[in-house]
Scaffold this motif. Structure first.
Motif, PDB file in Angstrom:
ATOM      1  N   PHE A 148      30.271 -44.057  -2.373  1.00  0.00           N
ATOM      2  CA  PHE A 148      31.293 -44.769  -1.594  1.00  0.00           C
ATOM      3  C   PHE A 148      32.057 -45.789  -2.428  1.00  0.00           C
ATOM      4  CE2 PHE A 148      27.887 -43.504   1.313  1.00  0.00           C
ATOM      5  CZ  PHE A 148      28.592 -42.785   2.265  1.00  0.00           C
ATOM      6  N   LEU A 149      31.917 -45.725  -3.765  1.00  0.00           N
ATOM      7  CA  LEU A 149      32.527 -46.792  -4.551  1.00  0.00           C
ATOM      8  C   LEU A 149      34.050 -46.726  -4.553  1.00  0.00           C
ATOM      9  CD1 LEU A 149      33.449 -45.334  -7.420  1.00  0.00           C
ATOM     10  CD2 LEU A 149      31.019 -45.560  -7.891  1.00  0.00           C
ATOM     11  N   ARG A 150      34.632 -47.915  -4.664  1.00  0.00           N
ATOM     12  CA  ARG A 150      36.089 -48.023  -4.750  1.00  0.00           C
ATOM     13  C   ARG A 150      36.481 -48.243  -6.194  1.00  0.00           C
ATOM     14  NH1 ARG A 150      36.483 -53.164  -1.175  1.00  0.00           N
ATOM     15  NH2 ARG A 150      34.571 -53.402  -2.366  1.00  0.00           N
ATOM     16  N   GLU A 151      37.563 -47.626  -6.617  1.00  0.00           N
ATOM     17  CA  GLU A 151      38.054 -47.854  -7.970  1.00  0.00           C
ATOM     18  C   GLU A 151      38.476 -49.315  -8.070  1.00  0.00           C
ATOM     19  OE1 GLU A 151      40.982 -45.025  -9.189  1.00  0.00           O
ATOM     20  OE2 GLU A 151      39.838 -43.377  -8.356  1.00  0.00           O
ATOM     21  N   ILE A 211      44.140 -47.605   8.373  1.00  0.00           N
ATOM     22  CA  ILE A 211      45.360 -47.964   7.635  1.00  0.00           C
ATOM     23  C   ILE A 211      46.595 -47.383   8.336  1.00  0.00           C
ATOM     24  CG2 ILE A 211      46.587 -47.768   5.438  1.00  0.00           C
ATOM     25  CD1 ILE A 211      43.825 -47.585   4.062  1.00  0.00           C
ATOM     26  N   LEU A 246      42.923 -53.443   7.397  1.00  0.00           N
ATOM     27  CA  LEU A 246      44.014 -53.629   8.360  1.00  0.00           C
ATOM     28  C   LEU A 246      45.210 -54.251   7.645  1.00  0.00           C
ATOM     29  CD1 LEU A 246      42.139 -54.921  11.544  1.00  0.00           C
ATOM     30  CD2 LEU A 246      43.179 -52.678  11.180  1.00  0.00           C
ATOM     31  N   TYR A 252      48.429 -45.352   2.068  1.00  0.00           N
ATOM     32  CA  TYR A 252      47.265 -45.258   1.186  1.00  0.00           C
ATOM     33  C   TYR A 252      47.470 -44.131   0.171  1.00  0.00           C
ATOM     34  CZ  TYR A 252      45.949 -41.404   4.364  1.00  0.00           C
ATOM     35  OH  TYR A 252      45.950 -40.259   5.102  1.00  0.00           O
ATOM     36  N   GLY A 253      46.844 -44.308  -0.994  1.00  0.00           N
ATOM     37  CA  GLY A 253      46.874 -43.266  -2.022  1.00  0.00           C
ATOM     38  C   GLY A 253      45.509 -43.165  -2.669  1.00  0.00           C
ATOM     39  N   PHE A 316      47.809 -46.690  -7.689  1.00  0.00           N
ATOM     40  CA  PHE A 316      47.710 -46.579  -6.229  1.00  0.00           C
ATOM     41  C   PHE A 316      47.170 -47.852  -5.573  1.00  0.00           C
ATOM     42  CE2 PHE A 316      43.339 -45.982  -4.667  1.00  0.00           C
ATOM     43  CZ  PHE A 316      42.630 -45.848  -5.845  1.00  0.00           C
ATOM     44  N   LYS A 317      46.622 -48.733  -6.404  1.00  0.00           N
ATOM     45  CA  LYS A 317      46.217 -50.069  -5.953  1.00  0.00           C
ATOM     46  C   LYS A 317      45.969 -50.898  -7.207  1.00  0.00           C
ATOM     47  CE  LYS A 317      41.241 -49.333  -5.708  1.00  0.00           C
ATOM     48  NZ  LYS A 317      40.034 -49.476  -4.933  1.00  0.00           N
ATOM     49  N   ARG A 406      53.653 -54.543   0.082  1.00  0.00           N
ATOM     50  CA  ARG A 406      52.240 -54.870   0.333  1.00  0.00           C
ATOM     51  C   ARG A 406      52.058 -56.208   1.038  1.00  0.00           C
ATOM     52  NH1 ARG A 406      49.489 -50.167  -0.116  1.00  0.00           N
ATOM     53  NH2 ARG A 406      50.271 -49.004  -1.882  1.00  0.00           N
TER      54      ARG A 406
HETATM   55  C1  UDX Z   1      38.161 -45.217  -1.253  1.00  0.00           C
HETATM   56  C2  UDX Z   1      37.007 -45.708  -0.380  1.00  0.00           C
HETATM   57  O1  UDX Z   1      37.205 -47.092  -0.069  1.00  0.00           O
HETATM   58  C3  UDX Z   1      35.681 -45.505  -1.077  1.00  0.00           C
HETATM   59  O2  UDX Z   1      34.610 -45.888  -0.216  1.00  0.00           O
HETATM   60  C4  UDX Z   1      35.554 -44.021  -1.448  1.00  0.00           C
HETATM   61  O3  UDX Z   1      34.376 -43.790  -2.164  1.00  0.00           O
HETATM   62  C5  UDX Z   1      36.742 -43.563  -2.273  1.00  0.00           C
HETATM   63  O4  UDX Z   1      37.955 -43.852  -1.571  1.00  0.00           O
HETATM   64  P1  UDX Z   1      39.505 -46.093  -3.375  1.00  0.00           P
HETATM   65  O5  UDX Z   1      40.257 -44.804  -3.305  1.00  0.00           O
HETATM   66  O6  UDX Z   1      39.022 -46.574  -4.695  1.00  0.00           O
HETATM   67  O7  UDX Z   1      38.196 -46.010  -2.424  1.00  0.00           O
HETATM   68  O8  UDX Z   1      40.458 -47.216  -2.808  1.00  0.00           O
HETATM   69  P2  UDX Z   1      40.520 -48.246  -1.585  1.00  0.00           P
HETATM   70  O9  UDX Z   1      40.342 -49.622  -2.104  1.00  0.00           O
HETATM   71  O10 UDX Z   1      39.664 -47.857  -0.460  1.00  0.00           O
HETATM   72  O11 UDX Z   1      42.071 -48.100  -1.187  1.00  0.00           O
HETATM   73  C6  UDX Z   1      42.635 -46.835  -0.875  1.00  0.00           C
HETATM   74  C7  UDX Z   1      44.102 -46.960  -0.560  1.00  0.00           C
HETATM   75  O12 UDX Z   1      44.282 -47.580   0.703  1.00  0.00           O
HETATM   76  C8  UDX Z   1      44.914 -47.774  -1.564  1.00  0.00           C
HETATM   77  O13 UDX Z   1      46.142 -47.110  -1.813  1.00  0.00           O
HETATM   78  C9  UDX Z   1      45.152 -49.094  -0.866  1.00  0.00           C
HETATM   79  O14 UDX Z   1      46.336 -49.732  -1.283  1.00  0.00           O
HETATM   80  C10 UDX Z   1      45.238 -48.620   0.588  1.00  0.00           C
HETATM   81  N1  UDX Z   1      44.878 -49.670   1.573  1.00  0.00           N
HETATM   82  C11 UDX Z   1      43.608 -50.137   1.624  1.00  0.00           C
HETATM   83  C12 UDX Z   1      45.832 -50.111   2.480  1.00  0.00           C
HETATM   84  O15 UDX Z   1      46.992 -49.677   2.453  1.00  0.00           O
HETATM   85  N2  UDX Z   1      45.465 -51.045   3.415  1.00  0.00           N
HETATM   86  C13 UDX Z   1      44.205 -51.544   3.501  1.00  0.00           C
HETATM   87  O16 UDX Z   1      43.963 -52.382   4.390  1.00  0.00           O
HETATM   88  C14 UDX Z   1      43.247 -51.073   2.570  1.00  0.00           C
END
Ligand code: UDX
Length: 428
Positions: A148-151, A211, A246, A252-253, A316-317, A406
Motif C-alpha cells: 500500500f505504499l505511496r511514492e 478524490i 479530500l 489523480y494520476g 503526478f505528485k 492544486r
Molecule cells: C497510491 C495509494 O495511496 C497507495 O496506497 C497505493 O499503494 C499506490 O497508489 P501513489 O500512487 O503513490 O499511492 O499516490 P497518492 O499519494 O495516493 O496520490 C495519488 C494521486 O491522487 C496523485 O496524483 C495525487 O495528486 C492525487 N490526490 C491525492 C488528489 O488529487 N487529492 C487527494 O486528496 C489525494
C-alpha cells in the motif's frame, strides 16, 4: 531472521528489499535488467524516492543485487514477487512478468513461500497455486501480501504501515509471512488469498472515488460560491468520513490509481458485473484534467493558439519523478493541440517527460518557464513553487494569470501582488 529473494528491483521491490533489510532480514534482489543491477551493485539507485538510497547504503551488508537466478534463490525461504503489472490496452492487468517469474522458479526440494506483492487481479493467486500444483511444486506455498505504499513517502509507509495484509489458503502460511513483519509496528490482518487481493483494489478504488467525489463537489462549489477547501475541512471533521484524500485538484494520476480503478472495473466486468460507480470515478477524473483548459480560455479568450503557457510541475505528485498517468501529460498534449506554446519545469521529472514527449519544451527553472508566459498552471504542488519569488514572477510573465490546479498557492497574496488567480472549487 530470514533470507528473502525479491523478484523485480522496481519501486515496490527496492523499497521492500531496503525495508526488509532494515528490520534485519537478508535480502537478494533479482532483476532481469542487467544495467539496472549493475547500477545498484555500484551503489546507485535507479529511481527517485526520498530516503531509499540512504537506507540501501546503510544495509549493504544485508542486501545484494543480482540478475543470476541461482544466487537469488540460494537459501531463500521467502520469494517476494514485486514485478510490475501494467495495464493492457483492454484495461486488464498485464500479468506476463508474473508468469515469467513463475517459469523461472527453481525446481528443487527446498520449502519456500512465494509472496505476491504486485497488484494482481482477484483470482490470480488461485491460478498461480493451481499452476504450482500442476507443475508438482508442492514445496512452494503461496501468499498474497499487497503493498500500500505511496511514492514519495514509501519508506515511511512501509515502516509505519496502517496495516499489513497477508492472505493464504493453506494453514499456517499467512502467519509465517506475518512473522517477517515483526520489526514493524503495524496491525496484521490475515485472510484468504482472494480477499487479500481484493483489499488492495477496493482500497485504491475507494480512495480514487473520494478524490473524484471532492472534485465534483469542487465543480459545484465554483458555480455556487462555496469554497471546497472549507467544505472538505468540514466534511473531514466527521470521523466517519475522515480528512484524508479530500483535496480537490486537477485529477489523480500515478502508476496505481488509474490502473487499479480500471482493472477493478474489468475484473467486475469479466465476472459479468457492471461496476457503475467506477465508470463515473474514471470519467470525472478525465474531465477534471481538462477543466484547466476552460479556465485558461475564460482568462485569455476562446482562442488559445499562439499563447505561451507555463506548466509548473510535471510529476503526478510532489516528491517523485514519476510521470505515469500524470495530469500534466493530458494538459500538455491538449494545449499543444490547441496551438499553444507549452513550456514546463519540474524539479526532478524532466528526463522522464523528455523521454515521453520529445516535442515538449522543458526549461531549467520555474522562472525560465514563466518568462514571457501568458499564463501559468500549477500542476504539481512542489514546495519549490510555493516558495517561488512570485513578485519576480509577475515581472517576468507577459500576463499575470495563475491557475492553481492544486489549491496550494496563497491566492490572497498573489491577488494582492497583482495576479489574476484561480484555484479549484472556489469562486474566482
Ligand atoms: C497510491 C495509494 O495511496 C497507495 O496506497 C497505493 O499503494 C499506490 O497508489 P501513489 O500512487 O503513490 O499511492 O499516490 P497518492 O499519494 O495516493 O496520490 C495519488 C494521486 O491522487 C496523485 O496524483 C495525487 O495528486 C492525487 N490526490 C491525492 C488528489 O488529487 N487529492 C487527494 O486528496 C489525494
Amino acid at each position: 531472521m530470514s533470507r528473502l529473494a525479491v523478484i523485480g528491483a522496481g519501486y515496490v521491490g527496492l523499497v521492500t528489499a531496503a525495508c526488509m533489510a532494515h528490520i534485519g532480514h537478508d535480502v537478494v534482489a533479482l532483476d532481469v535488467n542487467r544495467s539496472k543491477v549493475e547500477l545498484l551493485q555500484a551503489g546507485g539507485v535507479p529511481i527517485y524516492e526520498p530516503g531509499l538510497a540512504e537506507l540501501i547504503a546503510a544495509h549493504r551488508d544485508r542486501i545484494a543485487f543480482t540478475s543470476d537466478l541461482g544466487s537469488a534463490y540460494a537459501g531463500a525461504k521467502f520469494v517476494f514477487l514485486c514485478v510490475d503489472t501494467p495495464p493492457t490496452y483492454s484495461g486488464d492487468a498485464d500479468l506476463s512478468r508474473i508468469w515469467q517469474a513463475l517459469d523461472r522458479l527453481p525446481v528443487d526440494e527446498a520449502s519456500r513461500i512465494l509472496v505476491t506483492k504486485s497488484t494482481v487481479p482477484v483470482g490470480t493467486g488461485a491460478a498461480i497455486q493451481m499452476e504450482l500444483k500442476n507443475r508438482g511444486l508442492d514445496n512452494i506455498h503461496y501468499a498474497s501480501n499487497p503493498e500500500f505504499l505511496r511514492e514519495g513517502s514509501a519508506i515511511g509507509d512501509f515502516m509505519h504501515a496502517d496495516r499489513v495484509v497477508v492472505g493464504a489458503d493453506e494453514p499456517g502460511i499467512a502467519e509465517e509471512v506475518a512473522e517477517l513483519y515483526k520489526g514493524i509496528d503495524a496491525p496484521v490482518l490475515t485472510t484468504g488469498v482472494a480477499s487479500a487481493e481484493m483489499i488492495k483494489y477496493a482500497s485504491n478504488a475507494f480512495l480514487a472515488t473520494k478524490i473524484s467525489f471532492i472534485n465534483e463537489i469542487a465543480n459545484v462549489c465554483e458555480m455556487t460560491g462555496a469554497d471546497v477547501s472549507v467544505v472538505a475541512q468540514g466534511m473531514g471533521m466527521d470521523k466517519r468520513i475522515g480528512p484524508h484524500f479530500l483535496q480537490a485538484g486537477i485529477g489523480y494520476g500515478g502508476s496505481c490509481f488509474p490502473k487499479d480503478v480500471l482493472a477493478l472495473k474489468q475484473i467486475a466486468g469479466n465476472s459479468g458485473y457492471h461496476f457503475q460507480l467506477l465508470n463515473a470515478v474514471i470519467e470525472v477524473n478525465e474531465l477534471q484534467k481538462r477543466k484547466v483548459i476552460h479556465k485558461l480560455k475564460s482568462h485569455l479568450g476562446p482562442e488559445l493558439r499562439g499563447f505561451k503557457i507555463a506548466l509548473l510541475g510535471l510529476a503526478f505528485k510532489p516528491n517523485t519523478d514519476d510521470i505515469r498517468q500524470a495530469s500534466s501529460i493530458v494538459l500538455a498534449e491538449r494545449l499543444m493541440a490547441e496551438g499553444v506554446k507549452v513550456v514546463g519545469y519540474d524539479p526532478v521529472a524532466m528526463d522522464n517527460i523528455k523521454a515521453l514527449l520529445p516535442s515538449f519544451c522543458c526549461t531549467s527553472s520555474a522562472m525560465e518557464a514563466l518568462d514571457g508566459a501568458d499564463a501559468c498552471v500549477l500542476v504539481t504542488e512542489w514546495q519549490e513553487f510555493l516558495d517561488l519569488d512570485w513578485a519576480a514572477a509577475l515581472d517576468t510573465m507577459a500576463r499575470p494569470v495563475v491557475i492553481d490546479g492544486r489549491n496550494a498557492l496563497d491566492g490572497a497574496r498573489l491577488t494582492d501582488l497583482g495576479f489574476t488567480y484561480e484555484g479549484v472549487g472556489r469562486k474566482s
